[in-house]
Design a protein around this motif. Structure first.
Motif, PDB file in Angstrom:
ATOM      1  N   PRO A  55       0.811  -1.226   0.000  1.00  0.00           N
ATOM      2  CA  PRO A  55       0.000   0.000   0.000  1.00  0.00           C
ATOM      3  C   PRO A  55       0.837   1.266   0.000  1.00  0.00           C
ATOM      4  O   PRO A  55       1.898   1.327   0.591  1.00  0.00           O
ATOM      5  N   MET A  56       0.319   2.242  -0.687  1.00  0.00           N
ATOM      6  CA  MET A  56       0.966   3.547  -0.785  1.00  0.00           C
ATOM      7  C   MET A  56       0.446   4.464   0.326  1.00  0.00           C
ATOM      8  O   MET A  56       1.168   5.282   0.859  1.00  0.00           O
ATOM      9  N   LEU A  57      -0.834   4.314   0.651  1.00  0.00           N
ATOM     10  CA  LEU A  57      -1.480   5.191   1.621  1.00  0.00           C
ATOM     11  C   LEU A  57      -2.256   4.347   2.625  1.00  0.00           C
ATOM     12  O   LEU A  57      -2.895   3.368   2.250  1.00  0.00           O
ATOM     13  N   ARG A  58      -2.170   4.742   3.912  1.00  0.00           N
ATOM     14  CA  ARG A  58      -3.020   4.096   4.912  1.00  0.00           C
ATOM     15  C   ARG A  58      -3.943   5.161   5.483  1.00  0.00           C
ATOM     16  O   ARG A  58      -3.505   6.083   6.140  1.00  0.00           O
ATOM     17  N   THR A  59      -5.227   5.028   5.229  1.00  0.00           N
ATOM     18  CA  THR A  59      -6.185   6.031   5.671  1.00  0.00           C
ATOM     19  C   THR A  59      -6.986   5.484   6.847  1.00  0.00           C
ATOM     20  O   THR A  59      -7.561   4.402   6.759  1.00  0.00           O
ATOM     21  N   GLN A  60      -7.002   6.245   7.942  1.00  0.00           N
ATOM     22  CA  GLN A  60      -7.849   5.868   9.065  1.00  0.00           C
ATOM     23  C   GLN A  60      -8.942   6.912   9.173  1.00  0.00           C
ATOM     24  O   GLN A  60      -8.671   8.096   9.336  1.00  0.00           O
ATOM     25  N   SER A  61     -10.183   6.462   9.048  1.00  0.00           N
ATOM     26  CA  SER A  61     -11.289   7.399   9.091  1.00  0.00           C
ATOM     27  C   SER A  61     -12.359   6.835  10.010  1.00  0.00           C
ATOM     28  O   SER A  61     -12.863   5.742   9.786  1.00  0.00           O
ATOM     29  N   THR A  69      -3.207   0.761  -2.741  1.00  0.00           N
ATOM     30  CA  THR A  69      -1.996   0.754  -3.564  1.00  0.00           C
ATOM     31  C   THR A  69      -2.114   1.852  -4.609  1.00  0.00           C
ATOM     32  O   THR A  69      -3.107   2.580  -4.656  1.00  0.00           O
ATOM     33  N   ILE A  70      -1.084   1.960  -5.463  1.00  0.00           N
ATOM     34  CA  ILE A  70      -1.094   3.008  -6.484  1.00  0.00           C
ATOM     35  C   ILE A  70      -2.313   2.859  -7.384  1.00  0.00           C
ATOM     36  O   ILE A  70      -3.068   3.808  -7.620  1.00  0.00           O
ATOM     37  N   LEU A  71      -2.543   1.623  -7.847  1.00  0.00           N
ATOM     38  CA  LEU A  71      -3.638   1.386  -8.786  1.00  0.00           C
ATOM     39  C   LEU A  71      -4.986   1.656  -8.129  1.00  0.00           C
ATOM     40  O   LEU A  71      -5.877   2.282  -8.717  1.00  0.00           O
ATOM     41  N   GLU A  72      -5.133   1.202  -6.856  1.00  0.00           N
ATOM     42  CA  GLU A  72      -6.389   1.448  -6.149  1.00  0.00           C
ATOM     43  C   GLU A  72      -6.642   2.938  -5.958  1.00  0.00           C
ATOM     44  O   GLU A  72      -7.786   3.387  -5.984  1.00  0.00           O
ATOM     45  N   TYR A  83     -11.925  12.789 -13.070  1.00  0.00           N
ATOM     46  CA  TYR A  83     -11.259  12.047 -14.126  1.00  0.00           C
ATOM     47  C   TYR A  83      -9.910  12.636 -14.502  1.00  0.00           C
ATOM     48  O   TYR A  83      -8.956  11.922 -14.751  1.00  0.00           O
ATOM     49  N   SER A  84      -9.840  13.993 -14.549  1.00  0.00           N
ATOM     50  CA  SER A  84      -8.584  14.592 -15.001  1.00  0.00           C
ATOM     51  C   SER A  84      -7.441  14.263 -14.034  1.00  0.00           C
ATOM     52  O   SER A  84      -6.341  13.930 -14.460  1.00  0.00           O
ATOM     53  N   VAL A  85      -7.742  14.332 -12.716  1.00  0.00           N
ATOM     54  CA  VAL A  85      -6.692  14.008 -11.742  1.00  0.00           C
ATOM     55  C   VAL A  85      -6.334  12.536 -11.813  1.00  0.00           C
ATOM     56  O   VAL A  85      -5.157  12.163 -11.728  1.00  0.00           O
ATOM     57  N   ALA A  86      -7.356  11.694 -12.012  1.00  0.00           N
ATOM     58  CA  ALA A  86      -7.086  10.261 -12.144  1.00  0.00           C
ATOM     59  C   ALA A  86      -6.136  10.023 -13.306  1.00  0.00           C
ATOM     60  O   ALA A  86      -5.213   9.215 -13.207  1.00  0.00           O
ATOM     61  N   ILE A  87      -6.351  10.760 -14.387  1.00  0.00           N
ATOM     62  CA  ILE A  87      -5.481  10.585 -15.553  1.00  0.00           C
ATOM     63  C   ILE A  87      -4.058  11.054 -15.236  1.00  0.00           C
ATOM     64  O   ILE A  87      -3.081  10.374 -15.561  1.00  0.00           O
ATOM     65  N   ILE A  88      -3.930  12.204 -14.534  1.00  0.00           N
ATOM     66  CA  ILE A  88      -2.584  12.692 -14.167  1.00  0.00           C
ATOM     67  C   ILE A  88      -1.850  11.639 -13.341  1.00  0.00           C
ATOM     68  O   ILE A  88      -0.709  11.267 -13.643  1.00  0.00           O
ATOM     69  N   VAL A  89      -2.535  11.122 -12.308  1.00  0.00           N
ATOM     70  CA  VAL A  89      -1.871  10.146 -11.436  1.00  0.00           C
ATOM     71  C   VAL A  89      -1.549   8.877 -12.220  1.00  0.00           C
ATOM     72  O   VAL A  89      -0.461   8.312 -12.075  1.00  0.00           O
ATOM     73  N   PHE A  90      -2.484   8.449 -13.064  1.00  0.00           N
ATOM     74  CA  PHE A  90      -2.246   7.229 -13.843  1.00  0.00           C
ATOM     75  C   PHE A  90      -1.032   7.400 -14.751  1.00  0.00           C
ATOM     76  O   PHE A  90      -0.141   6.545 -14.796  1.00  0.00           O
ATOM     77  N   VAL A  91      -0.980   8.529 -15.442  1.00  0.00           N
ATOM     78  CA  VAL A  91       0.139   8.765 -16.358  1.00  0.00           C
ATOM     79  C   VAL A  91       1.440   8.854 -15.575  1.00  0.00           C
ATOM     80  O   VAL A  91       2.439   8.215 -15.928  1.00  0.00           O
ATOM     81  N   ALA A  92       1.444   9.612 -14.463  1.00  0.00           N
ATOM     82  CA  ALA A  92       2.693   9.850 -13.741  1.00  0.00           C
ATOM     83  C   ALA A  92       3.192   8.599 -13.049  1.00  0.00           C
ATOM     84  O   ALA A  92       4.396   8.345 -13.037  1.00  0.00           O
ATOM     85  N   SER A  93       2.300   7.802 -12.446  1.00  0.00           N
ATOM     86  CA  SER A  93       2.844   6.718 -11.628  1.00  0.00           C
ATOM     87  C   SER A  93       2.668   5.345 -12.244  1.00  0.00           C
ATOM     88  O   SER A  93       3.205   4.379 -11.708  1.00  0.00           O
ATOM     89  N   ILE A  94       1.950   5.202 -13.350  1.00  0.00           N
ATOM     90  CA  ILE A  94       1.864   3.891 -13.991  1.00  0.00           C
ATOM     91  C   ILE A  94       2.378   3.958 -15.428  1.00  0.00           C
ATOM     92  O   ILE A  94       3.305   3.247 -15.801  1.00  0.00           O
ATOM     93  N   ALA A  95       1.805   4.855 -16.227  1.00  0.00           N
ATOM     94  CA  ALA A  95       2.180   4.874 -17.647  1.00  0.00           C
ATOM     95  C   ALA A  95       3.642   5.270 -17.843  1.00  0.00           C
ATOM     96  O   ALA A  95       4.375   4.600 -18.563  1.00  0.00           O
ATOM     97  N   ILE A  96       4.088   6.362 -17.185  1.00  0.00           N
ATOM     98  CA  ILE A  96       5.463   6.825 -17.401  1.00  0.00           C
ATOM     99  C   ILE A  96       6.490   5.785 -16.934  1.00  0.00           C
ATOM    100  O   ILE A  96       7.389   5.427 -17.695  1.00  0.00           O
ATOM    101  N   PRO A  97       6.377   5.257 -15.692  1.00  0.00           N
ATOM    102  CA  PRO A  97       7.406   4.274 -15.291  1.00  0.00           C
ATOM    103  C   PRO A  97       7.468   3.061 -16.210  1.00  0.00           C
ATOM    104  O   PRO A  97       8.556   2.655 -16.631  1.00  0.00           O
ATOM    105  N   ILE A  98       6.292   2.502 -16.574  1.00  0.00           N
ATOM    106  CA  ILE A  98       6.317   1.309 -17.414  1.00  0.00           C
ATOM    107  C   ILE A  98       6.847   1.658 -18.805  1.00  0.00           C
ATOM    108  O   ILE A  98       7.710   0.962 -19.361  1.00  0.00           O
ATOM    109  N   GLY A  99       6.379   2.791 -19.356  1.00  0.00           N
ATOM    110  CA  GLY A  99       6.867   3.206 -20.662  1.00  0.00           C
ATOM    111  C   GLY A  99       8.369   3.409 -20.650  1.00  0.00           C
ATOM    112  O   GLY A  99       9.077   3.073 -21.597  1.00  0.00           O
TER     113      GLY A  99
END
Lengths: 195, 199
Positions: A55-61, A69-72, A83-99
């Motif tokens: 996990p990347m983040l642990r949220t206690q609420s 995790t990153i994908l979650e 959606y726009s923020v989801a796309i930014i995070v997806f591109v920055a932490s999944i698409a860019i590293p794998i690419g």
């Protein structure tokens, strides 16, 4: 022999360091830089695996703890409708590293096989990889900001997860891998007819 | 005579007019792009960024209100979240990437370029200092941090009420000023001037 940093020209079996700016001069063109590229590449690849599993983040609420995790995290943003923020995070932490893994492997293999075609395209790819790699750090910063900000005891608390470390390491290693590249090797075996 | 830093093509470089730029014919890398009064402008912009950075570190960055409680955090808090347990290394890394390295880079640039913009001889050790500032360039990630803030804001927007502190605006201005400054930098011209003035 030209300095890769300031462009000063030295005579052929030149010194180890540029006499003007002191940058390390790449020796003869079939050089050892690819070994460094591969070494950092595999270090980055290994660090990338736990970055996606843990996990990347642990949220206690309100007494409940949830880990994501990153994908979650991306999926959660989609559910919120941002959606726009989801796309930014997806591109920055999944698409860019794998690419980046694919791009570095492709560049390194094409140099080892002494491929002659598409020099300009491959050089462009190298520039893109070098420029864009840093942007993967966004997610680490997001985790840091969230964890600093959301410390409201019972109502909500956010803590960083172990994946933040391995993700940051993976980004740093692949940045080092891209920096170890000696771009001159791309040109050395390339097609010079266009010049 | 110079060699293209990326592909080793050789050129005898004529004096490039101010405001123009010379590109490598083979790989299209910009070889040199002198700008009028560039050194003075870089020094001034770097000093501006330095002051903005100090403001950005110490003023509150973001303010969050939820369930009647307010939480303020500065950039130092962001760095220190990671400071306990297994995250110490990450705290150091984040602090270095968003505060220490950008600050060092600005100081190094001022140290190297300020004497030269007055037309004096370069300062002692100007060469290793400038080399250092060029080497840490890809690692100073202030602009990436700003995008990270934007993403974080949207993530907590549903959870609590958020407002931006003065440091946020200082930091945003800093990113713009640094981008402007890098636009004026011509590595080749600086190295040539350094070598020239040293004699």
């Amino acid at each position: 022999m030209g300095c890769p940093h300031c462009g000063r020209v030295h005579e052929a079996p030149g010194p180890d360091m540029c006499v003007r700016c002191g940058w390390r001069l790449a020796a003869n063109v079939p050089d050892t830089s690819l070994q460094w590229v591969w070494a950092w590449f595999f270090a980055g690849l290994i660090a990338y695996i736990p970055a996606n599993i843990y996990p990347m983040l642990r949220t206690q609420s309100l007494g409940r703890t949830s880990e994501s995790t990153i994908l979650e995290g991306v999926v959660e943003l989609l559910h919120h409708g941002s959606y726009s923020v989801a796309i930014i995070v997806f591109v920055a932490s999944i698409a860019i590293p794998i690419g980046k893994f694919f791009a570095i492997a492709y560049l390194a293999l094409s140099i080892q096989r002494k491929v002659r075609q598409g020099v300009h395209g491959r050089y462009r790819l190298y520039e893109v990889v070098e420029f864009i790699g840093r942007w993967s750090m966004i997610d680490v910063f997001v985790v840091a900001i969230l964890a600093a900000l959301v410390q409201l005891d019972f109502a909500a608390t956010i803590n960083p997860g172990i994946a933040a470390i391995s993700f940051a390491l993976s980004v740093a290693f692949t940045m080092l891998s891209a920096q170890s590249f000696n771009p001159k090797t791309i040109w050395a075996y390339g097609d010079h007819s266009k010049t | 005579m110079i060699a293209c830093p990326t592909c080793d093509a050789l050129y005898t470089l004529p004096d490039v007019a101010e405001g123009a730029r010379a590109r490598c014919r083979r790989c299209h890398t910009v070889l040199t792009a002198p700008r009028k009064g560039a050194m003075t402008r870089i020094v001034m912009l770097a000093s501006t960024s330095f002051i903005l950075m100090l403001a950005a570190i110490f003023f509150p960055f973001l303010e969050l209100t939820a369930a009647g409680r307010t939480q303020r955090s500065s950039i130092m808090d962001v760095v220190l979240v990671f400071a306990d347990g297994p995250f110490v290394g990450l705290a150091i890394a984040v602090g270095a990437l968003i505060v220490v390295l950008p600050l060092l880079r600005l100081l190094a640039l001022i140290y190297v370029l300020a004497p030269m913009s007055f037309g004096w001889r370069p300062a002692r050790d100007a060469i290793p200092v400038f080399r250092f500032s060029e080497r840490i360039k890809p690692w100073s990630m202030a602009e990436i941090f700003i995008v990270g803030v934007a993403v974080a804001l949207i993530k907590v927007a549903g959870l609590a009420h958020l407002s931006l502190g003065p440091a946020f605006w200082a930091f945003a201005a800093l990113v713009l000023v640094v981008a402007l400054k890098d636009n004026f930098m011509c590595r080749l011209t600086i190295w040539k001037t350094l070598e020239h003035r040293r004699q």
